[in-house]
Scaffold this motif. Structure first.
Motif, mmCIF file in Angstrom:
data_model
loop_
_atom_site.group_PDB
_atom_site.id
_atom_site.type_symbol
_atom_site.label_atom_id
_atom_site.label_comp_id
_atom_site.label_asym_id
_atom_site.label_seq_id
_atom_site.Cartn_x
_atom_site.Cartn_y
_atom_site.Cartn_z
ATOM 1 N N LEU A 98 1.039 -1.444 -0.179
ATOM 2 C CA LEU A 98 -0.016 -0.055 0.153
ATOM 3 C C LEU A 98 0.819 1.147 0.065
ATOM 4 N N GLU A 99 1.743 1.086 1.088
ATOM 5 C CA GLU A 99 2.566 2.247 0.244
ATOM 6 C C GLU A 99 3.540 2.929 -0.731
ATOM 7 N N HIS A 100 3.670 2.014 -1.595
ATOM 8 C CA HIS A 100 3.710 1.889 -3.092
ATOM 9 C C HIS A 100 3.478 1.958 -4.170
ATOM 10 N N PHE A 101 1.498 1.569 -3.945
ATOM 11 C CA PHE A 101 0.663 1.708 -4.723
ATOM 12 C C PHE A 101 0.777 3.138 -5.813
ATOM 13 N N HIS A 102 1.066 4.264 -4.434
ATOM 14 C CA HIS A 102 0.918 5.404 -5.763
ATOM 15 C C HIS A 102 2.184 5.944 -6.365
ATOM 16 N N ASP A 103 3.217 4.574 -6.243
ATOM 17 C CA ASP A 103 4.240 4.732 -7.314
ATOM 18 C C ASP A 103 3.717 3.771 -8.967
ATOM 19 N N TYR A 104 3.158 3.028 -8.189
ATOM 20 C CA TYR A 104 2.530 1.740 -9.288
ATOM 21 C C TYR A 104 1.827 2.620 -9.953
ATOM 22 N N CYS A 105 0.523 3.061 -9.334
ATOM 23 C CA CYS A 105 -0.298 4.213 -10.281
ATOM 24 C C CYS A 105 0.267 5.250 -11.165
ATOM 25 N N ARG A 106 1.203 6.061 -10.509
ATOM 26 C CA ARG A 106 2.160 7.100 -11.226
ATOM 27 C C ARG A 106 2.460 6.345 -12.565
ATOM 28 N N CYS A 107 2.805 5.116 -12.490
ATOM 29 C CA CYS A 107 3.431 4.634 -13.679
ATOM 30 C C CYS A 107 2.746 3.907 -14.802
ATOM 31 N N LEU A 108 1.671 4.069 -13.878
ATOM 32 C CA LEU A 108 0.722 3.289 -15.458
ATOM 33 C C LEU A 108 0.387 4.117 -16.224
ATOM 34 N N TYR A 109 -0.075 5.593 -15.638
ATOM 35 C CA TYR A 109 0.041 6.884 -16.121
ATOM 36 C C TYR A 109 0.477 7.785 -16.980
ATOM 37 N N LYS A 110 2.241 7.122 -16.848
ATOM 38 C CA LYS A 110 3.872 8.086 -16.966
ATOM 39 C C LYS A 110 3.817 7.127 -18.145
ATOM 40 N N GLU A 111 3.859 6.428 -18.081
ATOM 41 C CA GLU A 111 4.967 5.232 -18.774
ATOM 42 C C GLU A 111 4.381 4.355 -20.263
ATOM 43 N N LYS A 112 5.020 4.259 -20.982
ATOM 44 C CA LYS A 112 4.291 3.968 -22.491
ATOM 45 C C LYS A 112 4.042 2.032 -21.992
ATOM 46 N N ILE A 113 2.918 2.541 -22.599
ATOM 47 C CA ILE A 113 2.226 0.827 -22.382
ATOM 48 C C ILE A 113 2.908 -0.177 -23.805
ATOM 49 N N HIS A 114 3.082 -0.982 -22.790
ATOM 50 C CA HIS A 114 4.102 -2.075 -23.242
ATOM 51 C C HIS A 114 3.352 -3.138 -24.018
ATOM 52 N N ILE A 115 3.186 -3.532 -25.276
ATOM 53 C CA ILE A 115 2.119 -4.346 -26.088
ATOM 54 C C ILE A 115 3.272 -5.321 -26.258
#
Length: 115
Positions: A98-115
């Motif tokens: 939970l302490e690092h969940f916000h980092d994960y969410c930030r990466c979801l929006y900022k990182e390019k999606i890998h397909i």
């Protein structure tokens, strides 16, 4: 590692010949089923098949060794999964996630999606 899985792992590891292996595996499967590990018993049953190549003793030996390795890997993996942790350890794990969940969410929006 749950004691039963550790015990069965050691039994299978000690089987040096295909005959010993073929005698030990049914005992292990029966013990797993009586202890309530039916899903592991089913997986061991499938992985323990040794295909005999009547034209090549070497190929048969390789099949035996591969089967034994797969069964031992399965028991090792399952023993890790079945390992129990204390409530205190579980709470620490959840808090760390939970302490690092916000980092994960930030990466979801900022990182390019890998397909």
């Amino acid at each position: 590692m749950p004691y039963i899985l550790e015990e069965l792992y050691d039994k299978i590891d000690a089987s040096d010949t295909m005959e010993q292996y073929q005698n030990v595996v049914p005992e292990c499967i029966e013990k797993l089923e009586t202890e309530g590990y039916e899903n592991i018993a089913d997986e061991v049953r499938v992985l323990s098949e040794v295909y005999i190549n009547r034209f090549s003793k070497q190929a048969t030996l390789e099949n035996f060794e591969n089967s034994k390795k797969k069964v031992m890997d399965c028991l090792k993996k399952e023993s890790f999964i079945c390992r129990k942790i204390s409530n205190q350890q579980g709470v620490r794990i959840v808090i760390a996630i939970l302490e690092h969940f916000h980092d994960y969410c930030r990466c979801l929006y900022k990182e390019k999606i890998h397909i």
